[in-house]
Each structure stands twice: as C-alpha cells, then as structure tokens.
Enzyme design. Structure first.
Site, PDB file in Angstrom:
ATOM      1  N   PHE A 149      64.004  16.432  36.083  1.00  0.00           N
ATOM      2  CA  PHE A 149      62.723  17.080  36.392  1.00  0.00           C
ATOM      3  C   PHE A 149      62.672  18.534  35.944  1.00  0.00           C
ATOM      4  O   PHE A 149      61.587  19.098  35.784  1.00  0.00           O
ATOM      5  CB  PHE A 149      62.445  17.005  37.907  1.00  0.00           C
ATOM      6  CG  PHE A 149      63.197  18.036  38.716  1.00  0.00           C
ATOM      7  CD1 PHE A 149      62.693  19.329  38.851  1.00  0.00           C
ATOM      8  CD2 PHE A 149      64.414  17.744  39.312  1.00  0.00           C
ATOM      9  CE1 PHE A 149      63.387  20.296  39.569  1.00  0.00           C
ATOM     10  CE2 PHE A 149      65.114  18.703  40.033  1.00  0.00           C
ATOM     11  CZ  PHE A 149      64.593  19.990  40.161  1.00  0.00           C
ATOM     12  N   LYS A 173      61.989   8.330  28.813  1.00  0.00           N
ATOM     13  CA  LYS A 173      61.726   8.003  30.223  1.00  0.00           C
ATOM     14  C   LYS A 173      61.787   9.323  30.982  1.00  0.00           C
ATOM     15  O   LYS A 173      62.857   9.812  31.321  1.00  0.00           O
ATOM     16  CB  LYS A 173      62.799   7.017  30.723  1.00  0.00           C
ATOM     17  CG  LYS A 173      62.365   6.109  31.856  1.00  0.00           C
ATOM     18  CD  LYS A 173      61.935   6.807  33.119  1.00  0.00           C
ATOM     19  CE  LYS A 173      63.077   7.346  33.924  1.00  0.00           C
ATOM     20  NZ  LYS A 173      62.634   8.230  35.035  1.00  0.00           N
ATOM     21  N   GLU A 176      60.107  11.025  37.233  1.00  0.00           N
ATOM     22  CA  GLU A 176      58.909  10.601  37.968  1.00  0.00           C
ATOM     23  C   GLU A 176      58.183  11.794  38.573  1.00  0.00           C
ATOM     24  O   GLU A 176      57.000  11.717  38.890  1.00  0.00           O
ATOM     25  CB  GLU A 176      59.264   9.672  39.136  1.00  0.00           C
ATOM     26  CG  GLU A 176      60.150   8.509  38.850  1.00  0.00           C
ATOM     27  CD  GLU A 176      61.631   8.859  38.921  1.00  0.00           C
ATOM     28  OE1 GLU A 176      62.094   9.701  38.124  1.00  0.00           O
ATOM     29  OE2 GLU A 176      62.334   8.274  39.758  1.00  0.00           O
ATOM     30  N   ARG A 177      58.918  12.903  38.765  1.00  0.00           N
ATOM     31  CA  ARG A 177      58.308  14.041  39.456  1.00  0.00           C
ATOM     32  C   ARG A 177      57.490  14.928  38.525  1.00  0.00           C
ATOM     33  O   ARG A 177      56.649  15.689  38.972  1.00  0.00           O
ATOM     34  CB  ARG A 177      59.407  14.850  40.161  1.00  0.00           C
ATOM     35  CG  ARG A 177      60.002  14.033  41.327  1.00  0.00           C
ATOM     36  CD  ARG A 177      61.100  14.762  42.017  1.00  0.00           C
ATOM     37  NE  ARG A 177      62.370  14.579  41.367  1.00  0.00           N
ATOM     38  CZ  ARG A 177      63.523  15.081  41.806  1.00  0.00           C
ATOM     39  NH1 ARG A 177      63.534  15.814  42.905  1.00  0.00           N
ATOM     40  NH2 ARG A 177      64.653  14.853  41.175  1.00  0.00           N
ATOM     41  N   SER A 226      71.698  14.395  37.143  1.00  0.00           N
ATOM     42  CA  SER A 226      72.795  14.689  38.073  1.00  0.00           C
ATOM     43  C   SER A 226      74.045  13.880  37.706  1.00  0.00           C
ATOM     44  O   SER A 226      73.960  12.828  37.055  1.00  0.00           O
ATOM     45  CB  SER A 226      72.350  14.361  39.497  1.00  0.00           C
ATOM     46  OG  SER A 226      72.008  13.001  39.582  1.00  0.00           O
ATOM     47  N   CYS A 281      70.425  23.939  35.080  1.00  0.00           N
ATOM     48  CA  CYS A 281      71.824  23.526  35.000  1.00  0.00           C
ATOM     49  C   CYS A 281      72.704  24.649  34.470  1.00  0.00           C
ATOM     50  O   CYS A 281      73.915  24.565  34.524  1.00  0.00           O
ATOM     51  CB  CYS A 281      71.960  22.299  34.116  1.00  0.00           C
ATOM     52  SG  CYS A 281      71.549  22.665  32.429  1.00  0.00           S
TER      53      CYS A 281
HETATM   54  P1  NAD Z   1      68.471  12.858  38.587  1.00  0.00           P
HETATM   55  O1  NAD Z   1      69.840  12.467  38.210  1.00  0.00           O
HETATM   56  O2  NAD Z   1      68.006  12.561  39.965  1.00  0.00           O
HETATM   57  O3  NAD Z   1      67.399  12.161  37.612  1.00  0.00           O
HETATM   58  C1  NAD Z   1      67.521  12.204  36.214  1.00  0.00           C
HETATM   59  C2  NAD Z   1      66.862  10.974  35.616  1.00  0.00           C
HETATM   60  O4  NAD Z   1      67.579   9.817  36.059  1.00  0.00           O
HETATM   61  C3  NAD Z   1      65.405  10.786  36.013  1.00  0.00           C
HETATM   62  O5  NAD Z   1      64.675  10.367  34.882  1.00  0.00           O
HETATM   63  C4  NAD Z   1      65.465   9.690  37.064  1.00  0.00           C
HETATM   64  O6  NAD Z   1      64.318   8.880  37.069  1.00  0.00           O
HETATM   65  C5  NAD Z   1      66.681   8.880  36.647  1.00  0.00           C
HETATM   66  N1  NAD Z   1      67.361   8.257  37.790  1.00  0.00           N
HETATM   67  C6  NAD Z   1      67.470   8.763  39.046  1.00  0.00           C
HETATM   68  N2  NAD Z   1      68.177   7.917  39.827  1.00  0.00           N
HETATM   69  C7  NAD Z   1      68.527   6.874  39.046  1.00  0.00           C
HETATM   70  C8  NAD Z   1      69.282   5.687  39.283  1.00  0.00           C
HETATM   71  N3  NAD Z   1      69.805   5.409  40.479  1.00  0.00           N
HETATM   72  N4  NAD Z   1      69.454   4.820  38.261  1.00  0.00           N
HETATM   73  C9  NAD Z   1      68.939   5.085  37.041  1.00  0.00           C
HETATM   74  N5  NAD Z   1      68.210   6.203  36.765  1.00  0.00           N
HETATM   75  C10 NAD Z   1      68.011   7.090  37.748  1.00  0.00           C
HETATM   76  O7  NAD Z   1      68.331  14.427  38.264  1.00  0.00           O
HETATM   77  P2  NAD Z   1      67.151  15.421  38.634  1.00  0.00           P
HETATM   78  O8  NAD Z   1      67.163  15.711  40.094  1.00  0.00           O
HETATM   79  O9  NAD Z   1      65.889  14.975  38.004  1.00  0.00           O
HETATM   80  O10 NAD Z   1      67.618  16.736  37.835  1.00  0.00           O
HETATM   81  C11 NAD Z   1      68.509  17.690  38.353  1.00  0.00           C
HETATM   82  C12 NAD Z   1      69.922  17.442  37.874  1.00  0.00           C
HETATM   83  O11 NAD Z   1      69.959  17.453  36.453  1.00  0.00           O
HETATM   84  C13 NAD Z   1      70.885  18.529  38.311  1.00  0.00           C
HETATM   85  O12 NAD Z   1      72.084  17.926  38.719  1.00  0.00           O
HETATM   86  C14 NAD Z   1      71.090  19.356  37.054  1.00  0.00           C
HETATM   87  O13 NAD Z   1      72.316  20.049  36.977  1.00  0.00           O
HETATM   88  C15 NAD Z   1      71.031  18.296  36.018  1.00  0.00           C
HETATM   89  N6  NAD Z   1      70.745  18.867  34.721  1.00  0.00           N
HETATM   90  C16 NAD Z   1      71.784  18.958  33.851  1.00  0.00           C
HETATM   91  C17 NAD Z   1      71.583  19.533  32.622  1.00  0.00           C
HETATM   92  C18 NAD Z   1      72.716  19.635  31.643  1.00  0.00           C
HETATM   93  O14 NAD Z   1      72.464  19.983  30.520  1.00  0.00           O
HETATM   94  N7  NAD Z   1      73.942  19.353  32.007  1.00  0.00           N
HETATM   95  C19 NAD Z   1      70.307  20.015  32.261  1.00  0.00           C
HETATM   96  C20 NAD Z   1      69.272  19.892  33.175  1.00  0.00           C
HETATM   97  C21 NAD Z   1      69.503  19.313  34.406  1.00  0.00           C
END
Ligand code: NAD
Length: 500
Positions: A149, A173, A176-177, A226, A281
């Site tokens: 997000f 993809k 959702e937020r 994450s 991140c």
């Molecule tokens: P998230 O992991 O909750 O979601 C990321 C994506 O995964 C979304 O599209 C979501 O729909 C999907 N998703 C969520 N749960 C899932 C599941 N059980 N099975 C399959 N797909 C699923 O992350 P978030 O809260 O949207 O974003 C924040 C996180 O992203 C933080 O941990 C941040 O550090 C990380 N992030 C990392 C970087 C990097 O470059 N390392 C960059 C930006 C954000």
C-alpha cells in the site's frame, strides 16, 4: 459507493466476483468507494489476455516498445500531479511526498526507454575455427507484480517499465487499500499506444494472488510487501517453477558518530523517521548514537523539531506528515509505543494522544511523531517493524557495538552512518551486512539505473529491482553457437566437443 475494478485487455472491466472491500480516505476516516476482489476466473481472463498479447509484443522491435514507454513518460511528466492526488486521497501522504514517488517511478520509465541499448547482447567471433557464438536476452512471457500500500505508483514502476521494455506482458495486483492509482496508470499506458493485453490490472486479495502463484502461464512474480507474505510468495511461486523476486520488511538503523554534524543528523532523522508517517521501507526507525553524550545532544535537538511537526491532511499544503493507512494500523502503532513503555523504554515525545482538530479530519488516522529513548534489543519496538512515525534510540558506546546491533537484526534493507571520518565511513560500507547503505545520506534509495533491494529477511530471491538487476530478472539468456558449411567437418564426433 463507486466500485473500483480491473483493467483487462486494454479496457476497464467490471467485476462479477460478488466480493469487494471498502476503500478509506485515511485523512477523514470515511469510505465512499469499494474495491472489487477478483475471482479465480477474472484473474484467469487477465492471464489469458496477457498471454495472447505476448507473441506480438515480444517480437516488436525494442525501439518501438521504448517509444511507447517514452510517450507514457511524457504523460507522467505532464499529469503526474493527477496521480499524486489519487495517491494522497487513498494513502494519506502529503501531495509533495506523492509527487516525489511519482518522480522516482518515472525515473525507472526513463531507464526502461534505454532498452534497445541494454538488450544488445554479446557476440564472440571464431570461438573455434569458423565457429561464432552469440548471446541474446529474451523475455519470459507473462509476468505479475504484487505490490504494497505504501507506494501505489513507485513500487509498480520498479517493475512493469523494465518488464514491458524487455518484451514481457504484465499483470499488476495492487494493494486493496490503494487500488485507484494502478487504473490511471493503465489508462495512460493505453493512451501512449500500448497494445491491449500487454498491461493488465487485477484488484484482489489472497485469492487473486494464489491464482498468479499457481497458474502455469505466469512465468515470473515480482513482490514487495511484508516479510511473512514475501516468504510465502517466494516459496509458493518457486515451488511452482516461477522466477520470483520478493522484497520484504525492514528496520533501518542510522549510526551517529561523535564527530558527525549533529544538526545535519537531526534534520536527516526528521525526514527519514517521520516523512510519510514512517510508512516507508527505507524509513530510519532506529537512531544509534555512539556515546551517551551524542545521544543526549541529539535528543535535545530532535525534541522541539518533533513537537513542531505539522501533521495534517494532504489537502493542506503546509502538512509535513499525513495520517496512517488505517484504523487497525493506528491501533497497532499505538500498541507498540505502549509495549516499549511497559518494557522500560522512555517515551520522550509521545504521539499517542495526538488530536487532529482541522474540521472534517477529526476522525482521520493521525498519530503524532514519537521518540523513544533507552530502547534495548530485547524489546519488541526494536525487533519488529512498526511502520509508523516512531523513532527508537538505542545508545551504544562504540562504533563496533553499533555495527553489532545492526548485524543482530533479522532485517537488512537500508542503513546509514553519519560521520566526518573517512575511515569509519569506508569500513562501514565494506563491512555492514545490509543491502543499501548511506554515508551521511539517511534514505539511500538507489536511482533507477542502479538496483533496489535489501539482504537477509528483507528479500527472498536473487534479484534486486530495476536497473540491470531488473533486466536480468525479466529476461533469460540464449546462447547460440553457429558455423557455416565451409567450416563443417564431415566425420561424426563422439567425444565432448571442444572448439579451440
Ligand atoms: P502486505 O504484505 O500486507 O501486502 C502486500 C501485498 O500482498 C498486497 O498486494 C496484498 O494484497 C498481498 N497480500 C497480503 N496478504 C496476503 C496473503 N496472505 N497471501 C497473498 N497475498 C497477500 O504489505 P503492506 O502492508 O501492503 O505493505 C507494507 C509492508 O511492505 C511493510 O512491511 C514494508 O516494509 C514493505 N515494503 C517493503 C519494501 C521493500 O522494498 N523492501 C518497499 C515497500 C514496502
């Protein structure tokens, strides 16, 4: 209530899944739209569209593909503020911050426009007598990007410009937020001349992701999010024979040495700790001053700056920090501050009770900037990624203790050292086991022509994103050895061929 849905085969596509989820404006805490959550068959139709588009797109001269991306880049330059407005509305970040992410994404498009150059391949003449060898890079096919997000424009643009420029077709993809930015991007790609089916957007949750992870026609998955989900994506996608790059969470430390310019360090910590409400991140979430004297002096500088932070909605151009993404996340961040206090850390500036008084924004998910001193490595506020405007101070007595602290953490995305000592800076750069390093730079996000990625639990898979790493991820090499009749031997050869 408007429903935000998909973009498949060059057109907006309504959802028939019957599943959806509310989308909130985090600054007001209200919802006036919902996002469709794709069914299996909807994802399959996007995959089919991308698969059908691939043969023609992949064979189109790289120069023509680049020209389409170049037109898309011009649209981004002209109308980037429209995208920023959509981002701020669903994410909550300030307009300037949203413009910053659009620009960082646009830079990857600029890089991708150079595809005819970086797809040139290699050629060796006379690897054997009368025998030549050449290597080319070819696209993989249908690639998918699953994104978080916190950067609705930039993170997708870490992926699809390079994927498309190298001849792949793509399914995005979004989170959702924050679902709307991706649809505007899709519209502008079509306007720039992208053929239908080359870039598709599927809104959805785990159900949609699992189709992408298991479908045999999807050849590669790029993920950012994450760590637990990154690990799941990497394991499942790899088990299904796909190429996977999955970037995860972070906990970024900044060492402040006794010789550092403390005003510069304090300013750097303000931007890196509280910019985008800490939902980056590459945010610095742990300050590691070396010696108590440095810690005390630094905290003295930070406290008034944190208290003076201008927290408000993106529509107020004076806002420096917006709200958190959701009510649940607000509770989670507050809970971490509670836990730190219970564990014995000292809450020096407390953002928990921050009240947003601007009319219409009283129910937004705002929290104040928070500074916590005397944090130790056994506390959850050090171990976990909080993803909020909470800066922990872990005091250390020596440079080596500070480095050991960083090495003890499971995440290794970014880090920084502030010093005037060239030896310290050089040793830090050489020895630190972290993917992205800043020397007097707090958020060392690599430019588009370099590559972005961390180490350890901040990444699963071998390839970082964009730059030449992106090109390597989205292409596979083919090496051809050829000879022509005048050089052909007529007798059969049964031993291992050696050409020299
Ligand atoms: P998230 O992991 O909750 O979601 C990321 C994506 O995964 C979304 O599209 C979501 O729909 C999907 N998703 C969520 N749960 C899932 C599941 N059980 N099975 C399959 N797909 C699923 O992350 P978030 O809260 O949207 O974003 C924040 C996180 O992203 C933080 O941990 C941040 O550090 C990380 N992030 C990392 C970087 C990097 O470059 N390392 C960059 C930006 C954000």
């Amino acid at each position: 209530m408007t429903e935000i849905a998909h973009y498949i085969n060059g057109a907006h596509t309504e959802s028939t899944s019957g599943r959806s989820q509310a989308v909130f404006n985090p600054a007001t805490g209200t919802s006036s739209k919902s996002v469709a959550l794709a069914s299996v068959s909807e994802v399959e139709s996007a995959i089919a569209a991308a698969k059908a588009a691939w043969p023609t797109w992949s064979k189109m001269p790289a120069l023509r593909r680049a020209r389409i991306l170049d037109r898309f880049k011009s649209i981004l330059w002209e109308r980037g503020d429209q995208l920023a407005e959509i981002i701020s509305n669903e994410h909550g970040k300030t307009h300037d911050d949203a413009m910053g992410e659009v620009t960082r994404g646009l830079e990857v498009v600029e890089f991708a426009v150079g595809a005819p150059n970086f797809l040139k391949g290699e050629y060796s003449e006379n690897v054997g007598t009368g025998v030549d060898s050449h290597m080319i890079r070819q696209s993989l096919g249908v690639c998918a990007g699953i994104v978080p997000f916190n950067f609705p424009a930039m993170v997708p643009m870490w992926m699809f410009p390079v994927a498309l420029a190298t001849g792949n077709t793509f399914i995005l993809k979004p989170s959702e937020r924050v679902p709307s930015t991706s649809l505007k991007i899709a519209e502008w790609l079509t306007e720039a001349g992208l053929p239908e089916g080359v870039f598709n957007v599927v809104q959805g949750d785990k159900e949609a992701v699992d189709v992408l992870l298991s479908h045999p026609d999807v050849k590669a998955i790029s993920f950012v999010g994450s760590t637990p989900i990154a690990q799941y994506i990497h394991q499942t996608g790899s088990a299904n024979g796909k190429r996977v790059q999955a970037l995860g969470g972070a906990k970024n430390h900044m060492i402040i040495m006794p010789d550092a310019d403390l005003d510069m360090a304090a300013n750097a910590l303000m931007g890196a700790g509280y910019g985008s409400a800490g939902e980056r991140c590459m945010a610095i979430s742990v300050a590691v001053p070396v010696t108590d004297a440095v810690a005390d002096a630094l905290i003295e500088k930070l406290v008034p700056m944190i208290k003076a932070l201008k927290i408000g909605p993106s529509v107020d151009s004076t806002s420096e920090m917006g709200p958190l993404i959701s009510a649940q996340h607000l509770d989670k961040v507050r809970g971490y501050i509670d836990a730190g206090e219970t564990d014995g850390a000292k809450v020096v500036v407390d953002g928990r009770d921050f009240k947003q008084n601007q009319q219409g924004y009283e129910n937004g998910y705002f929290i104040g900037g928070t500074l916590i001193d005397n944090v130790t490595p056994d506390m959850s506020i050090w171990k976990d990624e909080i993803f909020g405007p909470v800066l922990s101070v872990v005091r250390r007595d020596s440079y080596q203790d500070a480095v050991d602290l960083i090495h003890a953490h499971k995440y290794a995305n970014g880090t920084a050292v502030f010093t005037r000592d060239g030896d310290v800076a050089r040793n830090f750069n050489q020895d630190i086991e972290v993917g992205m390093v800043g020397i007097n730079v707090p958020i060392p996000v690599p430019m588009a022509f370099h590559s972005f990625g961390g180490w350890k639990a901040s990444i699963f898979g071998d390839h970082h994103m964009h730059g030449m790493e992106g090109v390597r991820f989205y292409t596979r090499i083919k090496t051809t050895t050829s000879r022509w009749p005048s050089g052909i031997r007529t007798d059969a050869e049964f031993t291992m061929p050696t050409l020299g």
